[in-house]
Design an enzyme around this catalytic site. Structure first.
Site, mmCIF file in Angstrom:
data_model
loop_
_atom_site.group_PDB
_atom_site.id
_atom_site.type_symbol
_atom_site.label_atom_id
_atom_site.label_comp_id
_atom_site.label_asym_id
_atom_site.label_seq_id
_atom_site.Cartn_x
_atom_site.Cartn_y
_atom_site.Cartn_z
ATOM 1 N N LYS A 1 46.816 58.530 45.758
ATOM 2 C CA LYS A 1 45.586 57.860 45.312
ATOM 3 C C LYS A 1 44.706 58.843 44.546
ATOM 4 O O LYS A 1 44.587 60.005 44.948
ATOM 5 C CB LYS A 1 44.846 57.338 46.547
ATOM 6 C CG LYS A 1 43.596 56.516 46.248
ATOM 7 C CD LYS A 1 42.967 55.992 47.553
ATOM 8 C CE LYS A 1 41.809 55.046 47.294
ATOM 9 N NZ LYS A 1 41.228 54.505 48.549
ATOM 10 N N SER B 1 40.760 49.385 48.675
ATOM 11 C CA SER B 1 40.656 50.084 47.418
ATOM 12 C C SER B 1 41.922 50.845 47.020
ATOM 13 O O SER B 1 42.062 51.194 45.846
ATOM 14 C CB SER B 1 39.500 51.089 47.479
ATOM 15 O OG SER B 1 39.775 52.097 48.437
ATOM 16 N N SER C 1 40.743 49.960 53.402
ATOM 17 C CA SER C 1 41.332 50.255 52.089
ATOM 18 C C SER C 1 42.783 50.714 52.096
ATOM 19 O O SER C 1 43.392 50.819 51.033
ATOM 20 C CB SER C 1 40.496 51.316 51.365
ATOM 21 O OG SER C 1 39.320 50.747 50.871
#
Lengths: 95, 485
Positions: B76, B151, B175
């Site tokens: 990420k 997210s 997330s």
């Protein structure tokens, strides 16, 4: 609580974010609905409850007050959007 | 050869160890697949030349004793990577190249993994659909025009599309678990303090935790083992011995007590979610677990509490973006304050601004007690609900999300309906507990759905074991058609 345009302008000043007039209308609408949702919390009596500020049971660790890196001035300056020799440059400030 | 990328991480590690494939060949397979899959928009930055270079170095001196020998991994774009752009999905950090490495990624490289690239995410991890990223929406490989969740949406999408054998995300209110549920993958949020926060772009510091996202529970155990560990650079890192989650993974759950909280049967929940939850219960029961009805009475107050605590912390954390030390700077503004205001106005997206304003307001003079202090008190009650129940049960089973993946644009105009996505995941962050989302079935559209297992503090091994047993008996099959190729 209803959040009006004036309040949005006040909060955005505090947060140092410039918001134009059209945006502040839609933000007022969004924040009003969000605060209405948040205010469900008023249903609960919390008079005798201690606030929880950390979920860890131990206090935060401290370290000895000693420099352990240092000499990284150039590394730190490298990502600055504007610099002059070893300084960060900001718009002129005269008080 | 191209079948290899469909394999689980644990199988690929075996291939490397047995020298059936070289790290360089493996890296090239993922690079080719990523190049063919740009439509999904899961990557923000790739560093393939460096991946190949590092893979060649590994092949010259292979160390198969490490946990992730020569394994290429995309992560990420919230983890700072030394020398590689780290954007947090924001225009503010579009050109930010850290000169240090986050502890969690450093741990992965020490175990032999190699960086493939940085994966798209909601701006500053604020979002539940990956629609707030400055770098555009990410597509869920399960269907066109469908969000991957957020997210950690780029992480989930890349993993499900076989663009990386495993990945890592961060979870502040769901997330990791929500996108895992939306893509039919496994996602674990560890106990607060198990993985270091050092070098991760901060959102809400009392809630943020990094964790693995994988294709199987075994892979999840391997990744967690590689990531976790005490770090003196994070003042909330827990000082404890490293655990061998993968070695100790056992599918034996006989006699365990599993709590079923009635408050997670929410209004207007699709029938399919309820049916899936029942399926989960019966699988665990058949394996010898005892199901116990429990009550977590403050569950409905978790989201309102979260939407005070998280924005408050975010507004403080994001005060650092002032256009001076790093990041974007606006050329507009006649003085210093004007430069700040324009930098932050132009550099942040709408959702981030909205949350900064909420946070600024609840912390402002005259409102602190009514909002922030109140929320911290309710947070105490939410934690107490869990503490009391964990005296009676070993783990808690709930659905991961109140729906399956939705269409792009479906919820962007109504922040509350977007926030409600995290209704089952947020309480865990507030209480600092570990939880894992495991794929459990498909809805009638054929979209995956997950179930969540919540554990006691630092009881990751236990929820991994239950998830492992569940996975073996659930027969979940999520063959994704590669429609984007």
């Amino acid at each position: 609580m209803s959040i009006d345009k004036e309040k949005i302008i006040h909060i955005s000043k505090l947060a140092r974010i410039s918001i134009d007039s059209k945006k502040s209308d839609s933000l007022a609408k969004d924040l009003t609905s969000i605060f209405k949702f948040i205010e469900q919390l008023n249903e609960i009596n919390t008079d005798k409850i201690e606030p929880l500020s950390s979920i860890l049971n131990t206090p935060l660790r401290t370290r000895e007050d000693k420099v352990d890196d240092g000499k990284i001035r150039d590394k730190i300056l490298k990502n600055s959007p504007k610099k002059n020799e070893e300084f960060f440059v900001v718009p002129k400030v005269i008080e | 050869m191209s079948e290899i990328i469909k394999k689980n991480l644990s199988e690929i590690i075996e291939l490397i160890k047995k020298k059936e494939i070289k790290s360089e060949e493996l890296a090239q397979l993922y690079i080719d697949e990523a190049n063919k899959s740009k439509k999904l928009n899961s990557f923000i930055t790739t560093c393939f030349d460096n991946t190949i270079k590092k893979a060649k170095e590994f092949d010259k001196k292979p160390n198969s004793a490490s946990l992730l020998p020569g394994i290429p991994l995309a992560v990420k774009d919230l983890f700072c990577t030394n020398g590689f752009r780290t954007t947090a999905g924001s225009k503010m950090l579009e050109n930010f190249v850290p000169n240090y490495e986050s502890t969690v990624t450093e741990n992965l490289w020490k175990e032999g993994a190699i960086l493939l690239g940085k994966l798209n995410c909601d701006e500053y991890a604020m979002g539940s659909s990956n629609e707030t990223s400055y770098f555009g929406n990410v597509i869920n490989p399960i269907a066109k025009n469908t969000v991957p969740g957020g997210s950690s949406g780029g992480s989930a999408s890349a993993l499900a599309a076989n663009l990386t054998p495993a990945t890592i995300g961060t979870d502040t209110g769901g997330s990791i678990r929500q996108p895992a549920s939306f893509t039919g993958t496994v996602g674990l949020k560890p106990t607060y303090g198990l993985c270091s926060r050092w070098g991760i772009v901060a959102f809400a510091s009392s809630l943020d935790q990094a964790g693995p996202m994988t294709k199987s529970v075994k892979d999840c155990a391997i990744m967690l083992e590689a990531m976790a560990g005490f770090d003196k650079k994070d003042s909330t890192s827990i000082d404890k011995k490293k655990e061998n989650y993968s070695k100790n993974l056992k599918p034996n759950i006989k006699g365990l007590k599993i709590g079923i909280p009635k408050e997670y049967r929410v209004e207007n929940m699709p029938k399919e979610i309820d049916e899936l939850w029942n399926k989960g219960k019966s699988i665990l029961k058949d394996l010898g677990a005892n199901l116990i009805d429990i009550t977590l009475p403050h569950t409905k107050y978790a989201l309102p509490t979260y939407y005070i605590v998280a924005p408050a912390e975010a507004s403080s954390n994001l005060a650092r973006y002032d256009g001076v030390k790093y990041g974007y700077r606006s050329s507009q503004g006649k003085d210093l304050i004007g430069m700040y205001e324009n930098t932050r106005s132009e550099g942040f997206g709408d959702e981030v601004k909205r949350r900064i304003l909420i946070g600024t307001y609840v912390l402002s003079s005259g409102y602190y007690d009514a909002y922030y202090l109140k929320a911290q008190k309710v947070r105490q009650l939410i934690k107490k609900d869990f503490d009391e129940n964990f005296a009676k049960v070993d783990a808690i089973l709930t659905p991961s999300t109140p729906s399956s993946a939705f269409k792009i644009g479906e919820k962007t105009n109504d922040p509350i309906s977007m926030y409600l996505n995290d209704i089952f995941t947020v309480p865990v962050n507030l209480a600092g507990l570990p939880a894992i989302s495991v794929p459990a079935g498909l809805d009638k559209k054929g979209y995956p759905l997950g179930l969540q297992l919540i554990g006691k503090t630092l009881d990751e091994q236990n929820i991994l074991n239950i998830a492992y047993a569940f996975e073996k008996n659930c027969n979940f099959n999520n063959e994704i058609k590669k429609w984007w190729l």
